[in-house]
Motif scaffolding. Structure first.
Motif, short mmCIF file in Angstrom:
data_model
loop_
_atom_site.label_atom_id
_atom_site.label_comp_id
_atom_site.label_asym_id
_atom_site.label_seq_id
_atom_site.Cartn_x
_atom_site.Cartn_y
_atom_site.Cartn_z
N ARG A 92 57.32 -25.73 -60.86
CA ARG A 92 57.48 -24.28 -60.87
C ARG A 92 56.57 -23.65 -61.90
O ARG A 92 56.05 -24.30 -62.79
CB ARG A 92 58.93 -23.91 -61.09
CG ARG A 92 59.50 -24.33 -62.41
CD ARG A 92 61.01 -24.26 -62.38
NE ARG A 92 61.49 -22.91 -62.12
CZ ARG A 92 61.91 -22.09 -63.07
NH1 ARG A 92 61.88 -22.46 -64.32
NH2 ARG A 92 62.37 -20.89 -62.76
N ARG A 93 56.42 -22.31 -61.75
CA ARG A 93 55.48 -21.59 -62.59
C ARG A 93 55.88 -21.58 -64.05
O ARG A 93 55.05 -21.73 -64.93
CB ARG A 93 55.35 -20.15 -62.08
CG ARG A 93 54.33 -19.31 -62.83
CD ARG A 93 54.40 -17.88 -62.36
NE ARG A 93 55.73 -17.34 -62.57
CZ ARG A 93 56.23 -16.32 -61.87
NH1 ARG A 93 55.52 -15.76 -60.93
NH2 ARG A 93 57.43 -15.87 -62.12
N LYS A 94 57.16 -21.37 -64.32
CA LYS A 94 57.63 -21.42 -65.70
C LYS A 94 57.75 -22.89 -66.04
O LYS A 94 58.77 -23.53 -65.82
CB LYS A 94 58.96 -20.68 -65.84
CG LYS A 94 58.80 -19.18 -65.66
CD LYS A 94 60.08 -18.43 -65.94
CE LYS A 94 61.11 -18.64 -64.88
NZ LYS A 94 62.30 -17.77 -65.05
N LEU A 95 56.67 -23.42 -66.59
CA LEU A 95 56.54 -24.85 -66.75
C LEU A 95 57.63 -25.44 -67.61
O LEU A 95 58.04 -24.86 -68.62
CB LEU A 95 55.17 -25.17 -67.36
CG LEU A 95 53.96 -24.61 -66.62
CD1 LEU A 95 52.68 -25.01 -67.33
CD2 LEU A 95 53.94 -25.09 -65.18
N PHE A 97 58.26 -29.43 -68.75
CA PHE A 97 57.87 -30.82 -68.60
C PHE A 97 58.91 -31.76 -69.18
O PHE A 97 59.58 -31.45 -70.15
CB PHE A 97 56.55 -31.09 -69.36
CG PHE A 97 55.37 -30.34 -68.85
CD1 PHE A 97 54.28 -30.14 -69.68
CD2 PHE A 97 55.30 -29.85 -67.56
CE1 PHE A 97 53.16 -29.45 -69.24
CE2 PHE A 97 54.20 -29.16 -67.10
CZ PHE A 97 53.12 -28.97 -67.95
N TYR B 35 55.60 -21.29 -74.82
CA TYR B 35 56.33 -22.54 -74.65
C TYR B 35 56.54 -23.19 -76.01
O TYR B 35 55.86 -22.87 -76.99
CB TYR B 35 55.54 -23.53 -73.77
CG TYR B 35 55.29 -23.09 -72.36
CD1 TYR B 35 54.13 -22.41 -72.01
CD2 TYR B 35 56.22 -23.35 -71.36
CE1 TYR B 35 53.89 -22.02 -70.71
CE2 TYR B 35 56.00 -22.96 -70.05
CZ TYR B 35 54.83 -22.29 -69.73
OH TYR B 35 54.60 -21.90 -68.43
N LEU B 43 57.86 -30.10 -72.52
CA LEU B 43 57.51 -28.70 -72.72
C LEU B 43 58.68 -27.82 -72.30
O LEU B 43 59.26 -28.02 -71.24
CB LEU B 43 56.28 -28.37 -71.89
CG LEU B 43 55.55 -27.07 -72.21
CD1 LEU B 43 54.81 -27.22 -73.52
CD2 LEU B 43 54.58 -26.73 -71.09
N PHE B 45 59.95 -23.89 -71.63
CA PHE B 45 59.57 -22.50 -71.42
C PHE B 45 60.38 -21.58 -72.32
O PHE B 45 61.59 -21.76 -72.48
CB PHE B 45 59.81 -22.13 -69.95
CG PHE B 45 59.82 -20.66 -69.67
CD1 PHE B 45 61.00 -19.97 -69.50
CD2 PHE B 45 58.62 -19.96 -69.59
CE1 PHE B 45 61.02 -18.62 -69.24
CE2 PHE B 45 58.62 -18.60 -69.34
CZ PHE B 45 59.82 -17.93 -69.17
N SER B 102 52.12 -19.37 -57.99
CA SER B 102 51.83 -20.18 -59.18
C SER B 102 50.32 -20.20 -59.38
O SER B 102 49.59 -20.30 -58.43
CB SER B 102 52.34 -21.60 -59.02
OG SER B 102 53.73 -21.66 -59.16
#
Lengths: 107, 116
Positions: A92-95, A97, B35, B43, B45, B102
């Motif tokens: 998704r765009r709001k990463l 990880f 982030y 990571l 957000f 995206s």
């Protein structure tokens, strides 16, 4: 979870060999991105594959996507020392990880 | 500019102090993201700005965290009354924000924050 989960956690290969890593996710997606992070170049976008695509190539990178299995794979061919990094997938765009796959390429 | 820049590159502060982290996105990019990446963690957000729209603050971990973006360009992330668990690398990213679902995000080098 909104993040992708990469597998394996770590991979060590000889220079010139191929490296394959996998990503699984849980939500439906419009597309999926792969990123790479190393100490020298920071976090860098590698490739984006859309949900209606099954395979995509970019240089030595090959990405596949199976939306029915909610999984993706990243193949790096003819690896180089500079490919040593952590690799992350992002559905998704709001990463967001996870731990990523740490790839070490031995000379 | 040529890429996303962030300042400072490193910041050491004492617990309880406020800190401000700055991000200069790529010129012309309307979308900006913050982030956080903690040691050994993935990571996370924090916040997302898109043009003049209200920011998406859904990732901010507490009300001690806030961010603003002035003139649709430079952004500042402020952490008030810092705690040791705030120690992390704070990354900023920008993208074209042209309406696609995206888009490639271009990351800055990050600000490494250490709260003593």
């Amino acid at each position: 979870s909104q993040q992708g989960e990469e597998d394996p956690q770590a991979l060590s290969i000889q220079e010139g060999e191929n490296a394959t890593m996998n990503c699984s996710y849980k939500t439906s997606i419009n597309n999926l991105q792969w990123y790479r992070q190393n100490s020298g170049r920071g976090l860098v976008h590698l490739i984006l594959i859309r949900s209606n695509e099954r395979e995509k190539h970019s240089g030595r990178l090959r990405v596949t996507l199976d939306t029915s299995k909610k999984s993706s794979s990243l193949l790096i061919t003819a690896s180089r020392a500079a490919d040593t990094a952590s690799y992350f997938c992002a559905p998704r765009r709001k990463l967001s990880f996870g731990a990523g796959t740490t790839v070490t390429v031995r000379a | 500019g040529a890429g996303v820049s962030q300042s400072p590159s490193n910041k050491v502060t004492e617990k309880g102090k406020d800190v401000e982290l700055r991000c200069d996105p790529i010129s012309g990019h309307t979308a900006l993201y913050w982030y956080r990446q903690s040691l050994g963690q993935g990571l996370e957000f924090l916040i997302y700005f898109q043009g003049n729209s209200a920011p998406d603050k859904s990732g901010l971990p507490s009300d001690r965290f806030s961010a603003e973006r002035t003139g649709g360009s430079v952004s500042t992330l402020t952490i008030q009354r810092t705690q040791q668990e705030d120690s992390a690398v704070y990354l900023c990213a920008s993208s074209l924000g042209d309406g696609r679902r995206s888009e490639t995000q271009y990351f800055g080098p990050g600000t490494r924050l250490l709260v003593l």
